[in-house]
Enzyme design. Structure first.
Site, PDB file in Angstrom:
ATOM      1  N   PRO A  91       0.850  -1.200   0.000  1.00  4.23           N
ATOM      2  CA  PRO A  91       0.000   0.000   0.000  1.00  4.23           C
ATOM      3  C   PRO A  91       0.882   1.246   0.000  1.00  4.23           C
ATOM      4  O   PRO A  91       1.850   1.322   0.758  1.00  4.23           O
ATOM      5  CB  PRO A  91      -0.779  -0.112   1.315  1.00  4.23           C
ATOM      6  CG  PRO A  91      -0.644  -1.529   1.750  1.00  4.23           C
ATOM      7  CD  PRO A  91       0.643  -2.030   1.184  1.00  4.23           C
ATOM      8  N   GLY A  95       2.775   4.780   5.384  1.00  4.56           N
ATOM      9  CA  GLY A  95       3.705   4.602   6.503  1.00  4.56           C
ATOM     10  C   GLY A  95       4.390   3.250   6.482  1.00  4.56           C
ATOM     11  O   GLY A  95       4.984   2.836   7.471  1.00  4.56           O
ATOM     12  N   GLY A  97       6.747   2.424   4.207  1.00 10.22           N
ATOM     13  CA  GLY A  97       8.050   2.524   3.556  1.00 10.22           C
ATOM     14  C   GLY A  97       8.006   2.351   2.049  1.00 10.22           C
ATOM     15  O   GLY A  97       8.976   1.867   1.457  1.00 10.22           O
ATOM     16  N   SER A  99       8.131   4.585  -0.389  1.00  9.18           N
ATOM     17  CA  SER A  99       9.122   5.374  -1.135  1.00  9.18           C
ATOM     18  C   SER A  99      10.518   4.763  -0.955  1.00  9.18           C
ATOM     19  O   SER A  99      11.304   4.694  -1.902  1.00  9.18           O
ATOM     20  CB  SER A  99       9.108   6.842  -0.712  1.00  9.18           C
ATOM     21  OG  SER A  99       9.560   6.979   0.610  1.00  9.18           O
ATOM     22  N   ALA A 100      10.828   4.297   0.248  1.00 10.04           N
ATOM     23  CA  ALA A 100      12.140   3.677   0.489  1.00 10.04           C
ATOM     24  C   ALA A 100      12.266   2.386  -0.315  1.00 10.04           C
ATOM     25  O   ALA A 100      13.334   2.075  -0.855  1.00 10.04           O
ATOM     26  CB  ALA A 100      12.326   3.389   1.973  1.00 10.04           C
ATOM     27  N   ALA A 101      11.162   1.640  -0.423  1.00  6.66           N
ATOM     28  CA  ALA A 101      11.191   0.390  -1.189  1.00  6.66           C
ATOM     29  C   ALA A 101      11.438   0.674  -2.666  1.00  6.66           C
ATOM     30  O   ALA A 101      12.209  -0.030  -3.328  1.00  6.66           O
ATOM     31  CB  ALA A 101       9.882  -0.377  -0.989  1.00  6.66           C
ATOM     32  N   ASP A 143      13.979   4.135   7.102  1.00  2.00           N
ATOM     33  CA  ASP A 143      13.173   3.359   6.148  1.00  2.00           C
ATOM     34  C   ASP A 143      14.047   2.663   5.113  1.00  2.00           C
ATOM     35  O   ASP A 143      13.928   1.459   4.891  1.00  2.00           O
ATOM     36  CB  ASP A 143      12.194   4.279   5.402  1.00  2.00           C
ATOM     37  CG  ASP A 143      11.025   4.709   6.257  1.00  2.00           C
ATOM     38  OD1 ASP A 143      11.095   4.540   7.480  1.00  2.00           O
ATOM     39  OD2 ASP A 143      10.041   5.228   5.700  1.00  2.00           O
TER      40      ASP A 143
HETATM   41  O1  PMV Z   1       5.565   7.183   7.154  1.00  2.00           O
HETATM   42  P1  PMV Z   1       6.927   6.875   6.691  1.00  2.00           P
HETATM   43  O2  PMV Z   1       7.122   5.496   6.234  1.00  2.00           O
HETATM   44  O3  PMV Z   1       7.409   7.878   5.669  1.00  2.00           O
HETATM   45  O4  PMV Z   1       7.855   6.949   7.994  1.00  2.00           O
HETATM   46  C1  PMV Z   1       8.732   7.950   8.261  1.00  2.00           C
HETATM   47  C2  PMV Z   1       9.345   7.794   9.624  1.00  2.00           C
HETATM   48  C3  PMV Z   1       9.595   9.141  10.322  1.00  2.00           C
HETATM   49  O5  PMV Z   1      10.319   8.852  11.504  1.00  2.00           O
HETATM   50  C4  PMV Z   1       8.286   9.816  10.678  1.00  2.00           C
HETATM   51  C5  PMV Z   1      10.405  10.099   9.439  1.00  2.00           C
HETATM   52  C6  PMV Z   1      11.864   9.712   9.287  1.00  2.00           C
HETATM   53  O6  PMV Z   1      12.510  10.358   8.436  1.00  2.00           O
HETATM   54  O7  PMV Z   1      12.366   8.855  10.009  1.00  2.00           O
END
Ligand code: PMV
Length: 309
Positions: A91, A95, A97, A99-101, A143
């Site tokens: 999804p 939250g 990850g 974009s990191a993936a 992430d």
């Molecule tokens: O919601 P996500 O997956 O983008 O999580 C970010 C995590 C944070 O701690 C809120 C931001 C960060 O840069 O670590």
């Protein structure tokens, strides 16, 4: 001379859930993150020039961001002659990850195309980090570190130097249930809102960040020792602290309560939170809770994190 890429190449970037320490990790506290089985796959095929094929159905802003992030990574990798496309089983913008993936999967293909061999974790982290900066501005790095290493990690930023990243050997597997609590604003906006409050009342927010860090470190020790009850309790306490930091919402609170009522040892929002996003629960066995939530129309899935290294 760089070798031409042979045939289609693929790389996978897993999504992640942060079990402890999000937001405070931006300010130098410890976070505990674990990879998911779902994620993003990048495919690369030989081409005349280095290019990216955008997935369909994205908003204009997201398309522009993806292209800018790709371009930053492609330049840094020497623009190998490969055309890259991505597909996701994760999804997006919840939250987990995504974009990191994307960054890890795309960077994996770029680096392999540029050098002809599998990249080291250090190079993968560094290239994926360039893309995450375009997506998030000033990400902590937790992430893409979790996605690039594809392992449970304890992560801590250290000033301007490289972060301390420790792969964790878990004594017992973790059985998680991830439930979605509705659309949310971008991570960048939630992080910026918290940064304003922190800048205005630094002593108060500093105390909360330090407490989140301590709870995260206790949770890391509990996870390593296989003490699931203590890890679950740390997640509950962490959720309370996240609410105090102003990054929870009625939808997130309701979902956390639902997971706890369904038997979670601990449940909390995960990732940036804000007005929606994902909630994670730790269970001894999440099957019944998953069925119960699904019957009630909640989008959710189970994730198992294996013990050991
Ligand atoms: O919601 P996500 O997956 O983008 O999580 C970010 C995590 C944070 O701690 C809120 C931001 C960060 O840069 O670590």
């Amino acid at each position: 001379m760089r070798p031409p890429p042979a045939g289609v190449d693929t790389a996978f970037g897993p999504g992640k859930v942060i079990l402890l320490g999000e937001h405070a990790v931006v300010y130098g506290s410890t976070a505990l993150a674990v990879p998911l089985g779902v994620g993003v796959t990048a495919h690369g095929s030989p081409a005349e020039a280095c290019s990216f094929r955008l997935p369909g159905g994205l908003e204009r802003r997201t398309r522009a961001q993806l292209l800018a992030a790709f371009s930053a990574a492609a330049d840094a990798a020497g623009r190998p002659p490969v055309r890259i496309s991505v597909e996701s089983s994760l999804p997006m913008s919840m939250g987990l990850g995504s974009s990191a993936a994307v960054a890890v999967a795309v960077s994996g293909v770029l680096l392999r195309s540029a050098t002809g061999r599998a990249p080291s974790a250090r190079r993968l982290l560094s290239l994926a980090g360039r893309m995450e900066v375009v997506f998030h501005g000033t990400p902590s790095g937790v992430d893409h570190a979790c996605s690039a290493l594809a392992a449970p990690i304890a992560f801590r930023r250290r000033g301007s130097g490289p972060p301390r990243i420790r792969r964790l050997a878990l004594r017992r597997p973790l059985e998680l249930l991830v439930a979605l609590a509705g659309a949310r604003r971008p991570t960048r906006a939630t992080v910026a809102g918290l940064r304003e409050r922190q800048a205005r009342w630094p002593v108060r927010y500093g105390r909360l960040f330090r407490e989140v860090g301590k709870v995260a470190e206790e949770g890391v020790r509990a996870a390593e020792a296989g003490d699931l009850e203590s890890l679950g309790d740390a997640m509950n306490v962490n959720h309370g602290l996240l609410a105090a930091l102003g990054v929870s919402s009625p939808a997130l609170e309701a979902m956390v309560a639902r997971l706890r009522a369904a038997g979670a040892l601990g449940a909390k929002l995960t990732g940036a939170g804000g007005d929606g996003g994902a909630v994670v629960g730790l269970f001894r066995d999440a099957r019944r809770a998953e069925q119960q939530l699904r019957r009630a129309g909640v989008t959710c899935f189970r994730a198992r994190v294996e013990a050991g290294r």
